[in-house]
Design a protein around this motif. Structure first.
Motif, PDB file in Angstrom:
ATOM      1  N   MET A  64      -2.763   0.148  -8.549  1.00 52.15           N
ATOM      2  CA  MET A  64      -4.086  -0.440  -8.460  1.00 52.15           C
ATOM      3  C   MET A  64      -4.879   0.306  -7.399  1.00 52.15           C
ATOM      4  SD  MET A  64      -2.659  -4.366  -8.862  1.00 52.15           S
ATOM      5  CE  MET A  64      -1.138  -3.912  -7.984  1.00 52.15           C
ATOM      6  N   GLN A  98      -2.821   3.786  -2.911  1.00 54.42           N
ATOM      7  CA  GLN A  98      -2.823   2.898  -4.062  1.00 54.42           C
ATOM      8  C   GLN A  98      -2.117   1.600  -3.689  1.00 54.42           C
ATOM      9  OE1 GLN A  98      -2.549   4.471  -8.135  1.00 54.42           O
ATOM     10  NE2 GLN A  98      -1.473   6.166  -7.192  1.00 54.42           N
ATOM     11  N   VAL A  99      -2.312   0.577  -4.505  1.00 55.89           N
ATOM     12  CA  VAL A  99      -1.639  -0.700  -4.310  1.00 55.89           C
ATOM     13  C   VAL A  99      -0.672  -0.928  -5.474  1.00 55.89           C
ATOM     14  CG1 VAL A  99      -1.952  -3.205  -4.145  1.00 55.89           C
ATOM     15  CG2 VAL A  99      -3.624  -1.667  -3.091  1.00 55.89           C
ATOM     16  N   ALA A 100       0.561  -1.358  -5.143  1.00 56.85           N
ATOM     17  CA  ALA A 100       1.554  -1.628  -6.182  1.00 56.85           C
ATOM     18  C   ALA A 100       2.233  -2.963  -5.922  1.00 56.85           C
ATOM     19  CB  ALA A 100       2.601  -0.522  -6.221  1.00 56.85           C
ATOM     20  N   ILE A 159      -7.930   1.229  -4.659  1.00 57.45           N
ATOM     21  CA  ILE A 159      -8.675   0.591  -3.573  1.00 57.45           C
ATOM     22  C   ILE A 159     -10.098   1.135  -3.598  1.00 57.45           C
ATOM     23  CG2 ILE A 159      -8.845   0.357  -1.062  1.00 57.45           C
ATOM     24  CD1 ILE A 159      -5.759   0.690  -1.014  1.00 57.45           C
ATOM     25  N   VAL A 204       0.862  -1.179   0.000  1.00 56.29           N
ATOM     26  CA  VAL A 204       0.000   0.000   0.000  1.00 56.29           C
ATOM     27  C   VAL A 204       0.900   1.231   0.000  1.00 56.29           C
ATOM     28  CG1 VAL A 204      -1.795   1.271   1.217  1.00 56.29           C
ATOM     29  CG2 VAL A 204      -1.799  -1.233   1.278  1.00 56.29           C
TER      30      VAL A 204
END
Lengths: 88, 88, 88, 88, 88
Positions: free
Chosen positions: E1, C35-37, E3, C26
């Protein structure tokens, strides 16, 4: 595809080979935010245009080797943003 | 293509192989928002440049194996954002 | 490429096969937006990193079958956002 | 995929060959921001639709040669944004 | 990505062939902004999920012919946005 207005040509002598000899235009959106686009259509300052982004921008130049990420794909016949009338 | 100003080089020793030996620049937009771009043109702090994003960023490096999503594709000859003059 | 700070690993047992066994982080930007990477570099909470998006995110994983749209591509040696110092 | 409402057709006689003979629609989001999309579904002003962007927009036209970056992919059966009811 | 939280299924009888028989979900971000995503995971209203965009969204469906630009790729085990707890 975004709706933008042509401000001016962009003067830029130092550029990568992939943008050699390509017409560049400075565009603005309704908030005054500026962007640069390649122009295969032949538009003029004041024109309202719409643009394709991403890989479509390269195909729209008729030459995938043109390294644009934003290309003008049409001139809008009549557009009124409340401030300016755009005529083709 | 976005219009951004060069702030500084980016110092980054730990990076993926796909960005090995590539010049990186920190850029800012008019709101002070920062981004990192690869630089095949050779620009200097203070220069106003415009950038290509997406897959065009990789082609613009002249080497599709460079894993950038933002590449400087030209230095603007003359640009005035009201605060700073950019000269090539 | 965006500049973001690592917050924490992401715990996620239910995921698609294309993200099986991939390290997820995160990240947050300066406005606190999350965001997620995917992380092929090996970074830690507090690190400032920069990320590649789009198809470059998949190539950056060294495996195009990893279905990420955001991958950490480098850890910034020194970064000060005015609040936190990031050391590699 | 974004949720947008159809405003009107777009009148545009000067366009690139890649958008020849394609139906174009002006769409707006909940903030009144306008965009242009290609329409393979056949929607009408007032319809609430959702759109695919990027390369999916070209595949969605059933013809990859259509140089759109935004295509209407479905009409929402029932949608209420608090101001307008959209019926298919 | 990104959330996002699942709001509801999307009812949409009129859609392009490339989205035929695909489960669609309405998602919202922390600001209440809505988007539509395809769902190969099987999530429920209230779940917090993360999504892949762009061409990764098509690969994530396990079928590149599905013309999505946003696909749910994982359900977050535990997430607290300050308002709602999401449990897998």
């Amino acid at each position: 595809m975004d709706i933008l207005q042509v401000v001016s040509p962009l003067v830029c002598t130092s550029r990568i080979p992939g943008l050699d000899r390509v017409g560049l235009r400075v565009l603005k959106d309704r908030n005054g935010q500026l962007q640069v686009a390649t122009d295969p259509v032949g538009c003029h300052p004041g024109n309202w245009v719409f643009t394709a982004s991403g890989s479509a921008a390269r195909w729209a130049m008729g030459n995938y080797a043109v390294l644009s990420d934003l290309t003008i794909v049409g001139i809008i016949d009549q557009w009124d943003d409340g401030q300016t009338d755009a005529k083709e």
